[in-house]
Design a protein around this motif. Structure first.
Motif, PDB file in Angstrom:
ATOM      1  N   ALA A 307     -21.749  80.430  47.144  1.00  0.00           N
ATOM      2  CA  ALA A 307     -22.530  81.620  46.780  1.00  0.00           C
ATOM      3  C   ALA A 307     -21.731  82.781  46.012  1.00  0.00           C
ATOM      4  O   ALA A 307     -22.469  83.540  45.546  1.00  0.00           O
ATOM      5  CB  ALA A 307     -23.021  82.407  47.935  1.00  0.00           C
ATOM      6  N   THR A 308     -20.491  82.612  45.894  1.00  0.00           N
ATOM      7  CA  THR A 308     -19.949  83.639  44.900  1.00  0.00           C
ATOM      8  C   THR A 308     -19.702  83.080  43.597  1.00  0.00           C
ATOM      9  O   THR A 308     -19.256  84.110  42.755  1.00  0.00           O
ATOM     10  CB  THR A 308     -18.527  84.025  45.829  1.00  0.00           C
ATOM     11  N   THR A 309     -20.170  81.971  43.289  1.00  0.00           N
ATOM     12  CA  THR A 309     -20.123  81.424  42.081  1.00  0.00           C
ATOM     13  C   THR A 309     -21.785  81.633  41.543  1.00  0.00           C
ATOM     14  O   THR A 309     -22.666  81.125  41.775  1.00  0.00           O
ATOM     15  CB  THR A 309     -20.012  80.033  41.846  1.00  0.00           C
ATOM     16  N   LEU A 310     -21.886  82.697  40.320  1.00  0.00           N
ATOM     17  CA  LEU A 310     -23.051  83.261  39.958  1.00  0.00           C
ATOM     18  C   LEU A 310     -24.068  82.077  39.528  1.00  0.00           C
ATOM     19  O   LEU A 310     -25.027  82.280  39.917  1.00  0.00           O
ATOM     20  CB  LEU A 310     -22.818  84.207  38.998  1.00  0.00           C
ATOM     21  N   HIS A 311     -23.515  81.407  38.831  1.00  0.00           N
ATOM     22  CA  HIS A 311     -24.714  80.132  38.292  1.00  0.00           C
ATOM     23  C   HIS A 311     -24.429  78.990  38.910  1.00  0.00           C
ATOM     24  O   HIS A 311     -24.106  77.843  38.215  1.00  0.00           O
ATOM     25  CB  HIS A 311     -24.490  79.972  36.837  1.00  0.00           C
ATOM     26  N   TRP A 312     -24.104  78.907  40.357  1.00  0.00           N
ATOM     27  CA  TRP A 312     -23.893  77.598  41.018  1.00  0.00           C
ATOM     28  C   TRP A 312     -25.085  76.833  40.993  1.00  0.00           C
ATOM     29  O   TRP A 312     -26.070  76.838  41.671  1.00  0.00           O
ATOM     30  CB  TRP A 312     -23.404  77.860  42.566  1.00  0.00           C
ATOM     31  N   ILE A 313     -25.084  75.752  39.927  1.00  0.00           N
ATOM     32  CA  ILE A 313     -26.398  74.791  39.881  1.00  0.00           C
ATOM     33  C   ILE A 313     -25.928  73.319  40.230  1.00  0.00           C
ATOM     34  O   ILE A 313     -26.729  72.586  40.029  1.00  0.00           O
ATOM     35  CB  ILE A 313     -27.255  75.138  38.764  1.00  0.00           C
ATOM     36  N   ARG A 314     -24.488  73.063  40.251  1.00  0.00           N
ATOM     37  CA  ARG A 314     -24.038  71.786  40.857  1.00  0.00           C
ATOM     38  C   ARG A 314     -24.730  71.451  42.220  1.00  0.00           C
ATOM     39  O   ARG A 314     -25.269  70.386  42.228  1.00  0.00           O
ATOM     40  CB  ARG A 314     -22.821  71.689  40.957  1.00  0.00           C
ATOM     41  N   ASN A 315     -24.910  72.176  43.000  1.00  0.00           N
ATOM     42  CA  ASN A 315     -25.539  71.920  44.061  1.00  0.00           C
ATOM     43  C   ASN A 315     -25.083  70.940  45.059  1.00  0.00           C
ATOM     44  O   ASN A 315     -26.222  69.737  45.352  1.00  0.00           O
ATOM     45  CB  ASN A 315     -26.981  72.028  43.969  1.00  0.00           C
ATOM     46  N   LYS A 462     -15.171  86.122  46.811  1.00  0.00           N
ATOM     47  CA  LYS A 462     -14.515  84.631  46.622  1.00  0.00           C
ATOM     48  C   LYS A 462     -13.398  84.426  47.691  1.00  0.00           C
ATOM     49  O   LYS A 462     -12.942  85.183  48.193  1.00  0.00           O
ATOM     50  CB  LYS A 462     -13.968  84.310  45.279  1.00  0.00           C
ATOM     51  N   ALA A 463     -13.486  83.177  48.290  1.00  0.00           N
ATOM     52  CA  ALA A 463     -12.657  82.735  49.224  1.00  0.00           C
ATOM     53  C   ALA A 463     -11.049  82.972  48.976  1.00  0.00           C
ATOM     54  O   ALA A 463     -10.587  83.061  49.919  1.00  0.00           O
ATOM     55  CB  ALA A 463     -12.728  81.242  49.490  1.00  0.00           C
ATOM     56  N   ASP A 464     -10.939  82.992  47.523  1.00  0.00           N
ATOM     57  CA  ASP A 464      -9.323  83.193  47.383  1.00  0.00           C
ATOM     58  C   ASP A 464      -9.183  84.366  46.722  1.00  0.00           C
ATOM     59  O   ASP A 464      -8.312  84.782  45.884  1.00  0.00           O
ATOM     60  CB  ASP A 464      -9.109  82.099  46.237  1.00  0.00           C
ATOM     61  N   ASP A 465      -9.987  85.395  46.946  1.00  0.00           N
ATOM     62  CA  ASP A 465      -9.952  86.939  46.580  1.00  0.00           C
ATOM     63  C   ASP A 465      -9.025  87.663  47.707  1.00  0.00           C
ATOM     64  O   ASP A 465      -9.348  88.046  48.574  1.00  0.00           O
ATOM     65  CB  ASP A 465     -11.392  87.671  46.412  1.00  0.00           C
ATOM     66  N   LEU A 466      -7.760  87.863  47.059  1.00  0.00           N
ATOM     67  CA  LEU A 466      -6.844  88.434  48.080  1.00  0.00           C
ATOM     68  C   LEU A 466      -7.008  89.960  47.884  1.00  0.00           C
ATOM     69  O   LEU A 466      -6.361  90.617  48.693  1.00  0.00           O
ATOM     70  CB  LEU A 466      -5.421  87.984  47.567  1.00  0.00           C
ATOM     71  N   ALA A 467      -7.915  90.717  47.228  1.00  0.00           N
ATOM     72  CA  ALA A 467      -8.154  91.947  47.273  1.00  0.00           C
ATOM     73  C   ALA A 467      -8.965  92.514  48.295  1.00  0.00           C
ATOM     74  O   ALA A 467      -9.237  93.653  48.640  1.00  0.00           O
ATOM     75  CB  ALA A 467      -8.837  92.495  45.781  1.00  0.00           C
ATOM     76  N   VAL A 468      -9.583  91.404  49.146  1.00  0.00           N
ATOM     77  CA  VAL A 468     -10.278  91.845  50.149  1.00  0.00           C
ATOM     78  C   VAL A 468      -9.836  91.303  51.612  1.00  0.00           C
ATOM     79  O   VAL A 468      -9.130  90.248  51.393  1.00  0.00           O
ATOM     80  CB  VAL A 468     -11.755  91.523  49.940  1.00  0.00           C
ATOM     81  N   PRO A 469     -10.275  91.810  52.746  1.00  0.00           N
ATOM     82  CA  PRO A 469      -9.405  90.946  53.761  1.00  0.00           C
ATOM     83  C   PRO A 469     -10.173  89.852  54.132  1.00  0.00           C
ATOM     84  O   PRO A 469     -11.427  89.650  53.770  1.00  0.00           O
ATOM     85  CB  PRO A 469      -9.932  92.037  54.919  1.00  0.00           C
ATOM     86  N   ALA A 470      -9.732  88.871  54.910  1.00  0.00           N
ATOM     87  CA  ALA A 470      -9.874  87.663  55.073  1.00  0.00           C
ATOM     88  C   ALA A 470     -11.456  87.480  55.635  1.00  0.00           C
ATOM     89  O   ALA A 470     -12.173  86.579  55.002  1.00  0.00           O
ATOM     90  CB  ALA A 470      -8.990  87.085  55.815  1.00  0.00           C
ATOM     91  N   SER A 471     -11.899  88.670  56.293  1.00  0.00           N
ATOM     92  CA  SER A 471     -13.175  88.145  56.919  1.00  0.00           C
ATOM     93  C   SER A 471     -14.337  88.391  55.909  1.00  0.00           C
ATOM     94  O   SER A 471     -15.308  87.942  56.309  1.00  0.00           O
ATOM     95  CB  SER A 471     -13.287  89.396  58.040  1.00  0.00           C
ATOM     96  N   TYR A 472     -14.046  89.043  54.921  1.00  0.00           N
ATOM     97  CA  TYR A 472     -15.106  89.040  53.797  1.00  0.00           C
ATOM     98  C   TYR A 472     -15.052  87.824  52.751  1.00  0.00           C
ATOM     99  O   TYR A 472     -15.931  87.696  52.129  1.00  0.00           O
ATOM    100  CB  TYR A 472     -14.835  90.275  52.783  1.00  0.00           C
ATOM    101  N   ARG A 473     -14.083  87.042  52.749  1.00  0.00           N
ATOM    102  CA  ARG A 473     -13.762  85.996  51.938  1.00  0.00           C
ATOM    103  C   ARG A 473     -14.811  84.878  52.164  1.00  0.00           C
ATOM    104  O   ARG A 473     -14.963  84.462  53.186  1.00  0.00           O
ATOM    105  CB  ARG A 473     -12.350  85.441  51.895  1.00  0.00           C
ATOM    106  N   GLY A 474     -15.313  84.304  50.875  1.00  0.00           N
ATOM    107  CA  GLY A 474     -16.533  83.310  51.012  1.00  0.00           C
ATOM    108  C   GLY A 474     -17.708  84.037  51.582  1.00  0.00           C
ATOM    109  O   GLY A 474     -18.691  83.142  51.807  1.00  0.00           O
ATOM    110  N   ILE A 475     -18.064  85.168  51.291  1.00  0.00           N
ATOM    111  CA  ILE A 475     -19.365  85.653  51.420  1.00  0.00           C
ATOM    112  C   ILE A 475     -19.911  85.982  50.127  1.00  0.00           C
ATOM    113  O   ILE A 475     -19.303  86.951  49.459  1.00  0.00           O
ATOM    114  CB  ILE A 475     -19.323  86.728  52.552  1.00  0.00           C
ATOM    115  N   GLY A 476     -20.920  85.557  49.985  1.00  0.00           N
ATOM    116  CA  GLY A 476     -21.712  85.846  48.970  1.00  0.00           C
ATOM    117  C   GLY A 476     -23.235  86.272  49.121  1.00  0.00           C
ATOM    118  O   GLY A 476     -23.941  85.508  49.791  1.00  0.00           O
ATOM    119  N   VAL A 477     -23.647  87.313  48.669  1.00  0.00           N
ATOM    120  CA  VAL A 477     -25.103  87.831  49.011  1.00  0.00           C
ATOM    121  C   VAL A 477     -25.933  88.302  47.864  1.00  0.00           C
ATOM    122  O   VAL A 477     -25.294  89.215  46.972  1.00  0.00           O
ATOM    123  CB  VAL A 477     -25.060  89.039  49.950  1.00  0.00           C
ATOM    124  N   ARG A 478     -27.159  88.135  47.447  1.00  0.00           N
ATOM    125  CA  ARG A 478     -27.980  88.584  46.510  1.00  0.00           C
ATOM    126  C   ARG A 478     -29.309  88.583  47.117  1.00  0.00           C
ATOM    127  O   ARG A 478     -29.656  87.580  48.002  1.00  0.00           O
ATOM    128  CB  ARG A 478     -27.828  87.761  45.200  1.00  0.00           C
TER     129      ARG A 478
END
Ligand code: GLY
Ligand code: MN
Ligand code: MN
Length: 513
Positions: A307-315, A462-478
């Motif tokens: 969900a953090t990849t904006l144009h994720w259409i591989r699905n 993003k899951a590998d975004d070290l600029a945010v705490p671990a609890s936020y990583r891998g969350i994408g909301v639109r």
């Protein structure tokens, strides 16, 4: 199933051109007796003139407005050709949006057609639709042409049928070159260049021979600018939707809401499948084909970190309980108008605390953007309102390396790491509609009743975004809604789909007993 051909070379493959090798897989009889038999003994065609399409009077009005912009010029708006998907199979045909808008033709009509607005002596233009009409059963095309032949792909319209449907004067496509060459050197030609390379070449060749004949060459650069002015005008014509278009948008959004409900019903199967995202994509696509023409753009069915990849259409990922599913999908109805809606759903049916916190921030940003929408507001301020909320929330959570105010400054913009896209785009016959409109008509323009656009803020960690705490990583909301500007404010066309976390949970529970 393959086209049958008689073209196998008696000389063997060495002497046979590569372009002809596709015929090697089967044989089509070519005897005079077979040809005569194939053209005989067919029932009389029923000749029932079709009723005029409801879009026709609206398309006529749109053509009138385009005509006013280019008095005396010959305007050329191609539908575009069939496009090869692989070897000898084509994509489904989808007309260029300017052509569809100005003819009212949706569905799979009409490959290779060209709308010409021919300047009239007394001012204004006469619209003529050039296309390939139905060929007789006595023609080679009827059974011998797998791309266009009635025997293979179904009947096309006759000229009379197309005239009845569209209200346009119709002519055979073979008459196009002469029609465009008429009064060479005295009539300015303008073509929508991107729609059909062959038609663009034809127009360019006519210009070149005019220039040679007159000895006063118009530069190809200035010709292209004149063409661009036509594409720009055709695009800007769609900025304010007419009543027919608004009705079609309502239909598209309603079918899309059905598709989202179908996805929720499919979540159990998605969780059980190794490529659950494909289950989601397929569930939505089935509704889109049943209720409309197709999906208006490739569905984004993005679970978990996808969900953090904006144009994720591989699905092609799994759908796991405990994660979020971001579904960005829209049904394109038969008239080619499309919805563009996103909902972010907890796969389990319930948001976790941190998912809810991120979701609430995005929802607040969307609501702030909605609050801007009314006639006279500036398009870019919709985005600005959403950014203010998101920057403030990111500051509150301690994620921004600067203050929210510094981030909102054009020299900062750090918050855009987690919200990199625009908040709004015009929507209609193209998902990103009116794309050739001038900046002053789009971003810098005042909102007007009849405009339709999205409001779609998001946050993506993003899951590998070290600029945010671990609890936020891998969350994408639109959260993406489709908005109509009204005389007094706005109408959220996609309001039937729940937006608040509580409403989303209750809706999902109601669909998954
Ligand atoms: N689905 C494409 C967009 O939201 O713009
Ligand atoms: Mn969008
Ligand atoms: Mn979207």
């Amino acid at each position: 199933m393959t086209e049958q051909s008689d073209a196998a070379s008696p000389d063997g493959p060495e002497g046979q051109p590569l372009t002809d090798r596709g015929s090697n897989r089967s044989q089509r009889p070519a005897s005079a007796a077979f040809r005569a038999f194939m053209s005989s003994a067919w029932a009389q065609r029923r000749v029932v003139p079709p009723e005029q399409d409801p879009a026709a009077p609206f398309a006529a009005d749109r053509r009138g407005r385009l005509s006013d912009r280019f008095p005396g010029d010959r305007l050329v708006l191609p539908a575009g050709p069939l496009k090869v998907r692989s070897n000898d199979t084509d994509y489904r045909f989808r007309a260029h949006s300017a052509f569809a808008h100005l003819t009212g033709l949706g569905g799979e009509h009409e490959p290779d057609a060209v709308l010409v607005l021919e300047p009239s002596a007394d001012g204004g233009h006469e619209a003529v639709l050039y296309f390939r009409p139905l060929a007789g059963r006595d023609t080679e095309e009827f059974y011998g042409d797998a791309r266009y032949g009635e025997f293979w792909v179904g009947a096309r319209w006759t000229l009379e049928e197309a005239e009845a449907l569209t209200g346009l004067r119709c002519a055979h496509i073979d008459a196009l070159p002469d029609a465009l060459a008429k009064d060479a050197g005295t009539v300015q030609l303008r073509v929508v260049r991107e729609a059909d390379d062959a038609v663009t070449r034809l127009v360019d060749d006519l210009r070149a021979s005019d220039a040679t004949a007159s000895g006063s060459a118009e530069s190809s650069e200035s010709a292209t600018q004149e063409d661009d002015a036509l594409a720009e005008a055709a695009s800007e014509l769609r900025l304010v939707k007419d009543a027919y278009e608004i009705e079609q948008m309502r239909l598209a959004v309603a079918a899309t809401a059905d598709g989202f409900a179908e996805v929720v019903r499919s979540l159990g199967r998605a969780e059980a499948h190794r490529r659950g995202e494909r289950v989601i994509e397929g569930a939505f696509a089935a509704r889109a084909r049943e209720e409309g023409n197709a999906v208006g753009y490739d569905t984004i069915a993005a679970a978990g970190d996808h969900a953090t990849t904006l144009h994720w259409i591989r699905n092609d990922g799994a759908v796991r309980s405990g994660e979020l599913l971001l579904l960005d999908a829209g049904v394109e109805v038969d008239s080619l108008y499309t919805a563009d809606v996103t909902r972010t759903l907890p796969v389990s049916g319930e948001f976790s605390e941190v998912q809810r916190r991120v979701y609430a921030a995005v929802l607040d940003a969307a609501d702030a953007a909605f609050a801007v929408v009314k006639p006279g507001a500036i398009f870019r301020d919709v985005h600005a309102a959403a950014m203010e909320v998101l920057a403030a929330r990111l500051e509150e959570w301690g994620l921004l390396p600067v203050s929210a105010a510094e981030s909102l400054d054009p020299d900062g913009q750090q918050h855009r790491r987690w919200m990199p896209h625009g908040t709004s785009h015009h929507l209609g016959i193209d998902v990103h509609d009116c794309a050739q409109a001038r900046r002053e008509m789009y971003l810098d323009a005042e909102l007007r009743p009849g405009m339709v656009f999205t409001i779609e803020p998001g946050l993506y960690f993003k899951a590998d975004d070290l600029a945010v705490p671990a609890s936020y990583r891998g969350i994408g909301v639109r959260i993406e809604d489709d908005v109509l500007v009204t005389d007094s404010g706005y109408e959220n066309l996609s309001a039937a789909l729940p937006r608040t976390p509580d409403d989303v949970e209750a809706w999902m529970a109601s669909l998954r007993p």
